[in-house]
Design a protein around this motif. Structure first.
Motif, mmCIF file in Angstrom:
data_model
loop_
_atom_site.group_PDB
_atom_site.id
_atom_site.type_symbol
_atom_site.label_atom_id
_atom_site.label_comp_id
_atom_site.label_asym_id
_atom_site.label_seq_id
_atom_site.Cartn_x
_atom_site.Cartn_y
_atom_site.Cartn_z
ATOM 1 N N GLY A 125 0.749 -1.314 0.041
ATOM 2 C CA GLY A 125 -0.171 -0.057 -0.035
ATOM 3 C C GLY A 125 0.730 1.506 0.064
ATOM 4 O O GLY A 125 0.417 2.314 0.566
ATOM 5 N N LEU A 127 2.433 4.654 -1.577
ATOM 6 C CA LEU A 127 2.063 5.542 -2.574
ATOM 7 C C LEU A 127 3.102 5.748 -3.439
ATOM 8 O O LEU A 127 4.168 6.039 -3.479
ATOM 9 C CB LEU A 127 1.932 6.804 -2.151
ATOM 10 N N PRO A 128 2.602 5.423 -4.859
ATOM 11 C CA PRO A 128 3.587 5.202 -6.064
ATOM 12 C C PRO A 128 4.254 6.520 -6.416
ATOM 13 O O PRO A 128 5.304 6.515 -7.088
ATOM 14 C CB PRO A 128 2.658 4.581 -7.265
ATOM 15 N N HIS A 129 3.353 7.687 -6.118
ATOM 16 C CA HIS A 129 4.102 8.722 -6.735
ATOM 17 C C HIS A 129 5.118 9.467 -5.705
ATOM 18 O O HIS A 129 5.476 10.663 -5.932
ATOM 19 C CB HIS A 129 3.246 9.740 -7.031
ATOM 20 N N VAL B 261 -3.770 0.609 -0.850
ATOM 21 C CA VAL B 261 -3.359 2.174 -0.753
ATOM 22 C C VAL B 261 -4.299 2.857 -0.108
ATOM 23 O O VAL B 261 -4.012 3.760 0.712
ATOM 24 C CB VAL B 261 -3.147 2.687 -2.368
ATOM 25 N N ARG B 278 -4.293 13.609 -1.980
ATOM 26 C CA ARG B 278 -3.186 13.472 -1.630
ATOM 27 C C ARG B 278 -2.887 11.848 -1.815
ATOM 28 O O ARG B 278 -1.532 11.536 -1.984
ATOM 29 C CB ARG B 278 -2.672 14.002 -0.354
ATOM 30 N N VAL B 279 -4.112 11.081 -1.727
ATOM 31 C CA VAL B 279 -3.828 9.677 -2.012
ATOM 32 C C VAL B 279 -4.164 9.306 -3.452
ATOM 33 O O VAL B 279 -3.710 8.647 -4.208
ATOM 34 C CB VAL B 279 -4.308 8.866 -0.914
ATOM 35 N N PRO B 282 -3.404 11.315 -7.034
ATOM 36 C CA PRO B 282 -1.997 11.113 -7.071
ATOM 37 C C PRO B 282 -1.658 9.886 -7.797
ATOM 38 O O PRO B 282 -1.127 9.416 -8.696
ATOM 39 C CB PRO B 282 -1.147 11.304 -6.090
ATOM 40 N N THR B 283 -2.435 8.532 -7.112
ATOM 41 C CA THR B 283 -2.224 7.368 -7.267
ATOM 42 C C THR B 283 -2.722 7.146 -8.764
ATOM 43 O O THR B 283 -2.321 6.235 -9.673
ATOM 44 C CB THR B 283 -2.769 6.473 -6.433
ATOM 45 N N GLN B 355 7.719 10.869 -14.600
ATOM 46 C CA GLN B 355 7.633 10.619 -13.289
ATOM 47 C C GLN B 355 7.984 11.928 -12.547
ATOM 48 O O GLN B 355 8.562 12.697 -13.226
ATOM 49 C CB GLN B 355 8.699 9.500 -12.749
ATOM 50 N N THR B 356 7.471 12.157 -11.220
ATOM 51 C CA THR B 356 7.854 13.341 -10.617
ATOM 52 C C THR B 356 9.452 13.310 -10.361
ATOM 53 O O THR B 356 10.030 12.317 -10.006
ATOM 54 C CB THR B 356 6.912 13.549 -9.493
ATOM 55 N N TYR B 358 12.447 14.073 -7.847
ATOM 56 C CA TYR B 358 12.498 14.478 -6.305
ATOM 57 C C TYR B 358 13.600 15.702 -6.202
ATOM 58 O O TYR B 358 14.745 15.137 -6.638
ATOM 59 C CB TYR B 358 12.537 13.263 -5.689
ATOM 60 N N ALA B 360 16.111 16.740 -4.316
ATOM 61 C CA ALA B 360 16.671 16.511 -2.903
ATOM 62 C C ALA B 360 17.394 17.747 -2.637
ATOM 63 O O ALA B 360 17.080 18.612 -1.846
ATOM 64 C CB ALA B 360 17.250 15.164 -2.851
#
Ligand SMILES: Nc1ncnc2c1ncn2[C@@H]1O[C@H](COP(=O)(O)OP(=O)(O)OP(=O)(O)O)[C@@H](O)[C@H]1O
Ligand SMILES: [Mg+2]
Lengths: 356, 686
Positions: A125, A127-129, B261, B278-279, B282-283, B355-356, B358, B360
């Protein structure tokens, strides 16, 4: 046995379920009410209702690791989901940390989850992103912690589960075992008191599963959480459990320590279930030792009374003389002959039980 | 006999056909015979719809509105005031975006007045030099998918500039830039609503079905009545047309989010809002972004059709060119539309699959690299435009805006090619044309028209019953009944005949082509890419080359339809055959079956349900194209819909006709989809 029960009573029950039912289907509640709590899965199925959980009462104590066991479809996940209120139980009472779970409103429930509960899922579970770090920080961010705090806390968790160096990976770039480490880290990020794990290692191959179980035991030794752990793997249950609840068709058939479940199965179903379990994996030294005999000449080896027979068998078989059994303070409480160990290892069921 | 008892469906089919032909011969064609044609009981429906809309527009809920011109309150109907407000809001935004690209003063006028503009000659919004937009397109392409896409974006935008189509292209683009975001937003909201509330899904589902099978033209008529004519009306029609796939994909994406998820989100203590934004969203990002891609493509597909109700840009230029048979110009504009479509398609897909990142510990420069480059491009472009102003002192500043039709043109070349083709192949083409019309199309048309209504019902409902069950049969019956009771049964039969002819040919072509290509992994990939490419073409584009070859005839429409409808047939065949599990291939080889046997006894039966879904798409595509083809003259429903656009009484007629077409498509869809899904389940493919 009796000693055990008294001890448990003295401990504080963190989760208490009283006659919990979960029936799927429309008008389940009214049908259940009219049946006066006597639920026959077959009859219900004919009426188009599926019985998930059937009259379950149990308590989980502070710091205890309770394993829920059962075959696929026996209602383990459903029970867990009732206790975490991911679904609403059809009837019954669930008390978590002194609060009546079913009476909580939406806001209180969210508060409870944000602060007291953590959960790990079979298929992770994640979150893929979000990256590993962001996934772990997610419950904190949802709570409203600042990015800085949540990320630094998440970083600690990354270290705790041994994923340092991978914190900026995405879930799809990790192996199954690593993904589940993320799941575990995420569930621990808010420092919950109660930890739910639903078949956390089932999706992993046997070697990794063993490794993850060790990791889990290590974590639990440090953290000492109250845990509900679902699995359908009996070996896993035996390795981890303080107590095991065995479920069948939504009913808890027996709830007891691993040794008692193997030695004194409450129902035919449980007996069948535990038939092939190697005894040395559940029996502790204390249950097969003899009373101390001052005349006996003992070897130098000292073994703790709460060790599993399995774990000390090799050592004892290497000794020619009987060995001394000691309690945690080092006082001798009994002796153990290698012949007993051989009986446990190779003898039939009845003999092992006779040793008790 | 043994065979028949084992295959009860075959028996049912034989009986069905027997009854069908018996009815065809037994029922005498007379207007009073209700087995021959049903009385048009729904004849009044269009007028009732018209009257209701009129009432809504002009009489319902009058309110007091202050009119500055006469300095007094006036009574105006509420609904019309509302649509007026929406219209002017749209117009304002469209003008604004357009002026960013092309310059102008309408937006400034909207906030001041014409007097202000006349007094202040500086009050004019400058256009972005085309060099800047080309540069930005390249940058965006690079950011989204690297060099390849950068080159594609660059070539496409450069083409627009060099061939003097800059202005209409930007008009079209500005139109997409307003219609697409609104559609996306609307689709997202409706999709979320359907996801959260079961009843909303039940309500939206049939609406979406109809909306996705209604021909494009039918959207235009009610929009004219409600919003008038112009860019804003075109934008609104486009939005109505482009939103359904977005709703579908949003819903699909949200439903596909794994339960774990969602549970994890809940256990993290998400509120309902946090869970959604947020879940869940985006998923479901990938499906939703594919929805965005669909929306953009639909918007472009509408650009030509929307020009019927006043959309400016490439579409209206194309219409004018085709109307005056300037095929060369038509081709050039067509290429522009295709290029924009391909570029936007590839870019939005790249965005969906991206893909987003990141961030950092990137430096300031790395983080804002693209913004910096964009700024540099802007400055350089503006400087170039100034230099241009000095160089091209008199005449046009080619470094600022390439004026319309002042670029390079290839139209004469195309025109010459067309003329050459006509001169060389005239007799051949004419012979083919005549052959097709007299020996195939006309007899087929007459056969369809000679079918008594009772026979049609028996046939369609029978097939529905045998393949999909009683429920589906009843639904099909209801669809047919609507058409039969309207005035348009005969027209619908003509539409059905053109479409079914095209579907049969497309299916044969598509399945053959697909089967051949599916034998080989590389060939499959190539053919799927080709399908992708052709599918990005707005449907209208297909008419250009056929007009070029066959002039304005039924043949043109049919050939365009066949080409267009072959795409899904091919694609689904390849996909279906390629997805037959390798294990089964191996098992077949182990049993020693030959290549052909394996194909016949393993691959085709397994792939067949998927191929049928392709045929289903072929039917829908064919119907769309046949109706669009009305523009170059057919005598079916499409022609009437086209007429309704310019008819003040057109709303009801247009909608009824649109429903007729939609119901033909949905009837077929009901049968095939139910059957294919059940078959897939039975084969364990789902
Ligand atoms: N949302 C639901 N709707 C209807 N029935 C359900 C639902 N969730 C679970 N069930 C049914 O309840 C029963 C118990 O399911 P549950 O998921 O709790 O089993 P489980 O013990 O966790 O099995 P597994 O080991 O496969 O995870 C099953 O018969 C299942 O079909
Ligand atoms: Mg489960």
């Amino acid at each position: 046995m009796t000693v055990n029960v008294q001890q448990e009573d003295a401990r504080h029950a963190v989760i208490r379920c009283e006659s919990v039912y979960k029936i799927f289907g429309s008008n389940a509640a009214s049908v259940l009410e009219s049946s006066n709590g006597v639920v026959d899965s077959k009859k219900f199925l004919e009426a188009g209702l599926i019985v998930g959980v059937n009259n379950v009462s149990l308590e989980v104590y502070q710091g205890e690791l309770l394993v829920i066991m059962g075959l696929s479809g026996s209602g383990k996940s459903t029970l867990l989901r009732c206790i975490s209120r991911l679904t609403d139980a059809t009837a019954g009472k669930i008390i978590v940390d002194g609060q009546d779970l079913l009476a909580l409103n939406h806001k209180q429930l969210i508060e409870l989850r944000r602060n007291k509960m953590g959960m790990v899922f079979q298929s992770f579970g994640l979150l893929p992103h979000k990256t590993v770090l962001e996934n772990i920080a997610f419950p904190l961010q949802v709570k409203g912690s600042s990015t800085r705090d949540s990320i630094s806390r998440a970083m600690e968790m990354v270290k705790l589960v041994g994923l340092d160096g991978r914190e900026n990976y995405f879930p799809r770039e990790l192996s199954g075992g690593q993904q589940q480490r993320v799941g575990i880290a995420r569930s621990l990020a808010v420092e919950p008191d109660i930890w739910f794990l639903d078949e956390p290692f089932s999706a992993l191959d046997p070697l990794i599963r063993k490794e993850m179980q060790d990791e889990f035991l290590r974590l639990q030794a440090v953290l000492g959480k109250t845990i509900l752990f679902v699995t359908h793997d009996f070996d896993e249950a035996l390795r981890l459990a303080d107590r095991i609840a065995i479920m069948k068709d939504g009913v808890v058939e027996q709830l007891d320590t691993p040794a008692n479940i193997v030695l004194h199965p409450a129902t035919e179903y449980v007996r069948k279930f535990t038939e092939d379990v190697p005894r040395e994996k559940v029996l502790r030294v204390e249950s097969v030792m003899d009373a101390p005999d001052p005349d006996e000449v003992l070897g130098d080896l000292r073994i703790p009374m709460d060790a599993l027979v399995d774990s000390v068998a090799e050592q004892i078989l290497g000794e020619e003389k009987p060995v001394a059994v000691v309690d945690s303070n080092g006082n001798m409480v009994g002796t153990l002959h290698s012949s007993h160990v051989i009986k446990v290892l190779f003898g039939g069921r009845s003999e092992a039980t006779d040793q008790q | 006999m043994d065979y028949l008892t084992k295959h009860p469906k075959t028996v049912q089919f034989i009986i069905l056909l027997a009854v069908f032909f018996a009815l065809c011969f037994a029922v005498s064609p007379s207007e009073s015979n209700i087995l021959w044609r049903l009385p048009p009981l729904l004849k009044q429906l269009p007028y009732i719809v018209n009257d209701s809309v009129r009432y809504l527009m002009f009489d319902w809920m009058p309110i007091q509105v202050y009119d500055a011109l006469i300095d007094d309150y006036e009574e105006k109907p509420l609904f019309r005031e509302m649509t007026r407000t929406v219209s002017s809001a749209f117009l304002l935004v469209i003008n604004f975006i357009r002026e960013i690209f092309l310059g102008g003063n309408k937006t400034i006028v909207a906030f001041t007045s014409w007097d202000f503009i006349n007094e202040n000659p500086w009050a004019r919004w400058p256009a972005l030099p085309w060099t800047v937009i080309v540069g930005w397109a390249i940058l965006l392409g690079y950011k989204l998918h690297g060099k390849g896409l950068a080159v594609l974006a660059g070539v496409c935008t450069l083409y627009l500039a060099v061939f003097g189509q800059w202005k209409p292209s930007m008009e079209t683009l500005s139109f997409v830039l307003i219609a697409a975001p609104v559609s996306v937003l609307l689709g997202l909201v409706l999709g979320i609503w359907a996801f959260k509330r079961k009843y909303a899904e039940t309500l939206l589902n049939p609406l979406l079905n109809v909306a996705q099978t209604m021909p494009h033209y039918s959207y235009l008529v009610p929009v004219i009545v409600l919003f008038g004519v112009g860019d804003h009306a075109a934008a609104i029609a486009t939005i109505v047309f482009a939103t359904p796939p977005m709703v579908r994909l949003t819903l699909l994406g949200l439903q596909k989010v794994p339960a774990d998820v969602v549970d994890a989100g809940m256990m993290s203590g998400c509120t309902a809002f946090q869970l959604m934004f947020r879940v869940l969203i985006p998923t479901a990002r990938r499906d939703i972004l594919i929805g965005v891609n669909q929306v953009v493509m639909q918007c472009l597909a509408m650009t030509v059709i929307a020009s019927f109700i006043g959309a400016q840009g490439l579409g209206s230029n194309l219409m004018i060119a085709l109307n005056s048979l300037r095929v060369g110009t038509g081709i050039e504009i067509g290429v522009c539309i295709v290029l924009i479509a391909v570029a936007l398609d590839k870019m939005s897909l790249a965005w969906a699959n991206k893909q987003t990142d990141y961030f950092a510990d990137l430096s300031f420069f790395q983080r804002h690299k693209f913004a910096l480059f964009a700024a540099i491009v802007f400055v350089v472009g503006v400087i170039l435009a100034y230099i241009g102003a000095l160089v091209f002192r008199d005449g046009f500043n080619y470094l600022y805006i390439v004026p319309h039709n002042k670029g390079v043109t290839t139209a004469p070349f195309w025109q010459a090619t067309v003329d050459w083709i006509w001169d060389t192949f005239f007799y051949m083409l004419r012979t083919f044309n005549e052959f097709l019309i007299t020996s195939v199309l006309v007899p087929m048309k007459n056969m369809y028209l000679a079918m008594p209504v009772a026979a049609t019902f028996v046939l369609m409902m029978g097939i529905g019953y045998i393949l999909a069950g009683i429920r589906q049969a009843l639904i099909i019956g209801a669809f047919l009944l609507f058409i039969a009771l309207s005035e348009y049964w005969d027209r619908a039969l003509i539409t059905a005949y053109i479409a079914s002819f095209a579907v049969i040919v497309s299916a044969v072509f598509g399945i053959t082509l697909g089967s051949i290509c599916a034998q080989n992994a590389t060939a499959s990939k190539v053919i799927l890419l080709i399908c992708d490419f052709f599918q990005t073409f707005p449907s209208f584009i297909y008419l250009i080359p056929v007009i070029m070859l066959f002039g304005i005839t039924d043949t043109s429409v049919i050939i365009a339809t066949i080409v267009y409808a072959t795409i899904p047939a091919t694609r689904y065949t390849v996909e279906g055959l390629r997805s037959v599990p390798q294990v089964l291939h191996d098992a077949g080889s182990m049993l020693g079956v030959s290549r052909l046997q394996r194909w016949v006894s393993i691959e085709v039966p397994l792939a067949f349900p998927h191929i049928m879904l392709g045929i289903n798409q072929t039917v829908i595509f064919a119907l769309f194209m046949v109706i669009i083809g009305a523009f170059i003259g057919t005598t079916d429903l499409g022609q009437l819909i086209l007429k309704a656009i310019s008819d003040p009484q057109g709303t009801g007629i247009g909608l009824t006709l649109g429903l007729c077409v939609a119901f033909i498509g949905l009837a077929v869809d009901q049968i095939i989809r139910t059957w294919a899904n059940e078959r897939k389940k039975a084969l364990g493919l789902d």
